[in-house]
Write an enzyme that holds these catalytic residues in place. Structure first.
Site, PDB file in Angstrom:
ATOM      1  N   HIS A  38       0.838  -1.203   0.000  1.00  9.57           N
ATOM      2  CA  HIS A  38       0.000   0.000   0.000  1.00  9.57           C
ATOM      3  C   HIS A  38       0.869   1.246   0.000  1.00  9.57           C
ATOM      4  O   HIS A  38       2.013   1.214   0.476  1.00  9.57           O
ATOM      5  CB  HIS A  38      -0.886   0.033   1.258  1.00  9.57           C
ATOM      6  N   GLU A 106      -6.501  -0.108  -5.838  1.00 14.56           N
ATOM      7  CA  GLU A 106      -7.493   0.800  -5.266  1.00 14.56           C
ATOM      8  C   GLU A 106      -7.063   2.229  -5.526  1.00 14.56           C
ATOM      9  O   GLU A 106      -5.870   2.552  -5.487  1.00 14.56           O
ATOM     10  CB  GLU A 106      -7.616   0.594  -3.748  1.00 14.56           C
TER      11      GLU A 106
END
Length: 321
Positions: A38, A106
């Site tokens: 991430h 995402e």
């Protein structure tokens, strides 16, 4: 027989903690590691997000377990040619014990450079082209590529493993599962759903590995464990596509009131009931998964590893014989 691994959370822990957790996982009897990739955590309460490739370098020296990213998005924030170099080096450092898990990503992590966030069908196209680019580079040959989404000119990886890095594809719906079956070296998903495993196997996945993961919160006080999950990981119960399209941690925080402690209690294994923990992981094995990864939410990591070493993993391993 399913293999059981530990899922390292880069959203919740810094590099030193992650390396120490990997050591404890190996000592507890876990057989492999997942690690998230991430740029941001899902919310500020999680509070971390180290660069995964630096952490993998440290892990390669700290443990002997196989390592896989779960999952990297090689399409927007990082060009696939750069991801290919990172993955190849990781495979060399782990002596071939590295797999590259990839997915469509995402907006939370991928829009940070100002790029448009494409709809799913475009993200799937980009992912398939990115995989082609990376596989070409893993050969160690010079690569020139001019595709609809990526350009590569005179690129050659000089540090490559003896065998190409396996690329597993993440899927949460039929389109991504179909792509995984067609071009992946394995399939990654987060729900123990047998129909998705069947779709992958019948669609071309055959005997390739299927991996899944889940989060738990071990603790002697179940109510406190529920509160810990509610504070840190309410986002995992958000419905629909919100996880893919919301652009920042504060947007996930704005939706936290939608998730109640009762919902957490009903949908997440919390507390110290051995049978509940065993059942949650066994559900993946029963659905046809080859590898099952578990992550402990919250700070009580050492107690979790002691619990799994002495009580949970022995039952799981006995049940899979």
């Amino acid at each position: 027989m399913a293999e059981y691994g530990y899922f390292l959370s880069c959203e919740e822990f810094g590099p030193a903690d992650l390396v120490e957790q990997a050591r404890m996982a190996e000592q507890a009897g876990f057989q492999s590691l997942w690690i998230s990739d991430h740029y941001h955590p899902w919310n500020d309460a999680q509070g971390q997000s180290p660069f995964v490739w630096s952490v993998i370098g440290a892990l390669s020296e700290a443990v002997s377990l196989p390592i896989e990213t779960a999952v990297t998005c090689p399409t927007v924030r990082m060009h696939p040619a750069v991801v290919a170099q990172a993955a190849a080096t990781s495979a060399v450092m782990t002596q071939g014990r590295f797999r590259l898990g990839v997915g469509t990503g995402e907006a939370l992590n991928e829009h940070i450079l100002g790029d448009a966030w494409p709809p799913l069908h475009i993200r799937l196209e980009m992912l398939e082209e990115a995989i082609q680019v990376m596989r070409n580079l893993f050969t160690g040959d010079e690569v020139n590529h001019h595709g609809p989404h990526y350009t590569v000119e005179n690129a050659r990886l000089y540090t490559v493993p003896d065998e190409p890095v396996p690329i597993d594809i993440s899927g949460f719906g039929p389109q991504a599962t179909s792509l995984a079956a067609r071009v992946g070296d394995g399939f990654v998903t987060m729900m123990p759903e047998e129909p998705m495993v069947e779709q992958f196997r019948k669609g071309g996945g055959g005997g390739k590995p299927v991996s899944g993961g889940t989060k738990v919160c071990y603790g002697q006080d179940r109510s406190e464990a529920v509160r810990t999950v509610h504070r840190l990981w309410s986002n995992q119960l958000l419905p629909g596509e919100m996880g893919q399209v919301l652009p920042s941690p504060r947007h996930f925080e704005q939706l936290e009131p939608l998730i109640t402690e009762e919902m957490i209690s009903e949908n997440t294994v919390c507390g110290d009931d051995v049978d509940e923990h065993v059942a949650a992981l066994s559900a993946f094995a029963e659905a046809g998964f080859d590898r099952v990864y578990v992550n402990q939410i919250g700070p009580d990591q050492r107690a979790f590893f002691d619990f799994y070493r002495t009580k949970v993993l022995p039952q799981l391993q006995q049940g899979s014989r």
